[in-house]
Design an enzyme around this catalytic site. Structure first.
Site, mmCIF file in Angstrom:
data_model
loop_
_atom_site.group_PDB
_atom_site.id
_atom_site.type_symbol
_atom_site.label_atom_id
_atom_site.label_comp_id
_atom_site.label_asym_id
_atom_site.label_seq_id
_atom_site.Cartn_x
_atom_site.Cartn_y
_atom_site.Cartn_z
ATOM 1 N N ASP A 179 0.677 9.224 -5.175
ATOM 2 C CA ASP A 179 1.065 8.271 -4.136
ATOM 3 C C ASP A 179 2.419 8.667 -3.549
ATOM 4 O O ASP A 179 3.402 8.774 -4.285
ATOM 5 C CB ASP A 179 1.159 6.908 -4.848
ATOM 6 C CG ASP A 179 1.197 5.748 -3.897
ATOM 7 O OD1 ASP A 179 1.115 5.962 -2.680
ATOM 8 O OD2 ASP A 179 1.308 4.600 -4.392
ATOM 9 N N ASP A 204 -1.977 -0.443 2.076
ATOM 10 C CA ASP A 204 -2.485 -1.270 0.972
ATOM 11 C C ASP A 204 -3.420 -2.366 1.471
ATOM 12 O O ASP A 204 -3.174 -2.991 2.496
ATOM 13 C CB ASP A 204 -1.318 -1.915 0.222
ATOM 14 C CG ASP A 204 -0.600 -0.913 -0.642
ATOM 15 O OD1 ASP A 204 -0.758 0.287 -0.388
ATOM 16 O OD2 ASP A 204 0.114 -1.337 -1.561
HETATM 17 C C1 GAL Z 1 1.242 1.678 -3.317
HETATM 18 C C2 GAL Z 1 -0.239 1.927 -3.393
HETATM 19 C C3 GAL Z 1 -0.859 0.867 -4.265
HETATM 20 C C4 GAL Z 1 -0.213 0.890 -5.617
HETATM 21 C C5 GAL Z 1 1.286 0.762 -5.490
HETATM 22 C C6 GAL Z 1 1.980 0.935 -6.819
HETATM 23 O O1 GAL Z 1 1.833 2.686 -2.545
HETATM 24 O O2 GAL Z 1 -0.780 1.906 -2.111
HETATM 25 O O3 GAL Z 1 -2.250 1.084 -4.359
HETATM 26 O O4 GAL Z 1 -0.560 2.088 -6.249
HETATM 27 O O5 GAL Z 1 1.809 1.728 -4.604
HETATM 28 O O6 GAL Z 1 3.357 0.922 -6.707
#
Ligand code: GAL
Length: 494
Positions: free
Chosen positions: A205, A274
């Protein structure tokens, strides 16, 4: 915490890593595999990196030119992974950064008990928050000892013993989105660590990574370089690890163009930001595509043709079954920002629509709800095999929009399936009931002398309308979808 790190450094622990003998996974030639489940070069790397993390060094620079020639061939060519979109469960929507081994074991047990595993949900992924805030003295990641007292390798064994696979989360930045240690400069070491633990899936990510971009490097080149570095590190371990990337979490519009390069780098990539349990965004959101269910349809439709066996668009974890009392507050807040309401969830009609759309666009199907308390209706919809078969269709063909943005007030897509069937998705995005008769020709259905049999995949109803090209009659409540499978009568498969 020392126990966990030591476990990685010791080869005898790697020897306990259980590999899942699944015919769908590539069998590598014996000479590249060891009895530890890692390739011989990877084992040597484990030994070396265990004590010499100074060699991990800083991540190499990425100029546009070097990135341009550095993108490797599609990952599935070498690894054969994710021939159909990965299915499973992820901890983020339920537990957020407080995730623990107890949650992961409970989800694994529930996947088995509810029949979800047998319906195809195989990956149990520990999302952000699993790490101890610091690496050990050798630079090895450590699982939070309070929440993961047995370490990750033990959890992998637990999950594998139930016929499931373990996923884990990291970031190409110096820190993850929750401020935990990221993989920047540690890619090779972390990949080897994951492989030794028995990890089968990595969610990677962007988070803080775009902020590290050197002057003179384009945002796109920097993203490609960061995500390719980990992909190469995973390949070097010799362990088949599905690679799921999220270039868009940085809020950087360059990340949203991931589909132009991600199919060459990863098995799946997020095409939305998200996703939260709400039907439609009604308040202005700054650069936030896909937050509610119906917001995802257009990005999904635009990039449908980029997906295919081994490389898939990812519409994010399902909001199906998330309830206000069992949801990560970050996710609930996101839904509130989008809708202006305090408490949000999809009703059963909307949840079925979400599953229909995710399946029609061959997205990864990753549940995030509390599997131990879900309602019978949620369980029934998540295990609807006829619907899941659309998602998992081996052809991996793209869905195409028919009739423009609105056809009689409805959104319509068709998709070719293996064996000559066609899937048709009709969604009523509006707030009033709509009935329509959709003629087959604009749906691009080919005339079949004996006509078509139509299966409504949610009601199970079978019909055989007259004519060589059927007219599809739908009558849909607000936010409802019809997902249909059309089989040409008398035509043999293929
Ligand atoms: C976001 C991601 C989420 C989750 C989150 C955790 O960037 O889109 O699915 O993983 O980070 O911090």
């Amino acid at each position: 915490m020392i126990d966990d790190a030591a476990r990685v450094r010791r080869i005898d622990d790697a020897a306990r890593v259980r590999r899942i003998d699944d015919a769908a996974r590539v069998r590598r030639p014996a000479w590249v595999r060891s009895r530890f489940g890692l390739s011989l070069p990877a084992l040597l790397t484990v030994l070396v990196l265990g004590g010499l993390c100074g060699l991990c060094g800083d991540a190499p620079d990425a100029s546009d030119a070097s990135v341009g020639v550095g993108i490797p061939a599609h990952r599935e060519v070498s690894a054969g992974l994710a021939r159909t979109p990965p299915m499973g469960w992820n901890s983020w929507n339920l537990r957020g950064a407080a995730v623990s081994a107890v949650d992961i074991r409970a989800a694994a047990d529930a996947l088995v008990a509810t029949g979800m595993r047998d319906a195809g949900y195989r990956y149990v992924t520990i999302d952000d928050g699993w790490m101890f805030p610091a690496r050990d003295e050798h630079g090895t990641l450590i699982a939070d000892p309070g929440r993961f007292p047995g370490g990750i390798a033990a959890l992998a064994r637990y999950v594998h013993a139930r016929g499931l696979r373990l996923g884990i989360y990291e970031s190409p930045g110096r820190t993850t989105c929750q401020g935990r240690p990221g993989s920047y400069g540690h890619e090779a070491h972390d990949a080897v660590t994951f492989a030794a633990w028995g990890v089968d899936y990595l969610k990677y990510d962007a988070c803080s990574y775009p902020g590290l971009r050197p002057a003179g490097t384009s945002a796109r080149a920097w993203l490609v370089a960061g995500f390719t570095r980990m992909r190469n590190a995973l390949d070097a371990t010799g362990r088949p690890i599905v690679y799921s990337i999220n270039p868009s979490s940085s809020g950087d519009p360059a990340g949203e163009r991931a589909w132009s390069w991600a199919p060459s780098v990863a098995n799946l990539w997020r095409v939305t930001n998200d996703h939260a349990p709400c039907w439609a965004t009604v308040l202005p959101m700054d650069y936030y595509p896909g937050v509610c269910t119906s917001d995802s349809f257009d990005p999904a439709s635009a990039w449908a043709s980029e997906g295919g066996p081994g490389h898939w668009n990812d519409l994010d974890m399902l909001a199906v079954g998330l309830t206000p009392s069992a949801v990560n507050p970050d996710v609930e807040n996101l839904a509130s920002l989008a809708t202006g309401r305090v408490s949000n969830q999809l009703d059963d009609i909307e949840a079925r629509t979400e599953l229909s759309v995710w399946s029609m666009f061959a997205s990864a199907l990753i549940a995030g709800n509390d599997l131990t308390t879900m309602s019978p209706a949620t369980r029934t919809m998540l295990t609807n095999r006829a619907v899941l078969a659309i998602d998992q269709d081996p052809l991996g063909g793209p869905a195409s929009r028919r009739g423009g943005d609105s056809w009689d007030g409805l959104s319509v897509w068709t998709r070719p399936l293996a064996g000559g069937d066609t899937a048709v998705l009709v969604v009523n995005r509006g707030d009033t009931r709509r009935a329509a008769d959709l003629p087959g020709s604009p749906l691009a259905l080919r005339a079949n002398p004996a006509g078509y049999e139509i299966a409504d995949l949610w009601t199970g109803r079978l019909t055989r309308p007259a004519g060589t090209v059927p007219t599809l009659s739908v009558d849909l409540a607000p936010h409802e979808a019809a997902l249909l499978r059309l089989t040409p009568v008398g035509r043999t498969a293929g």
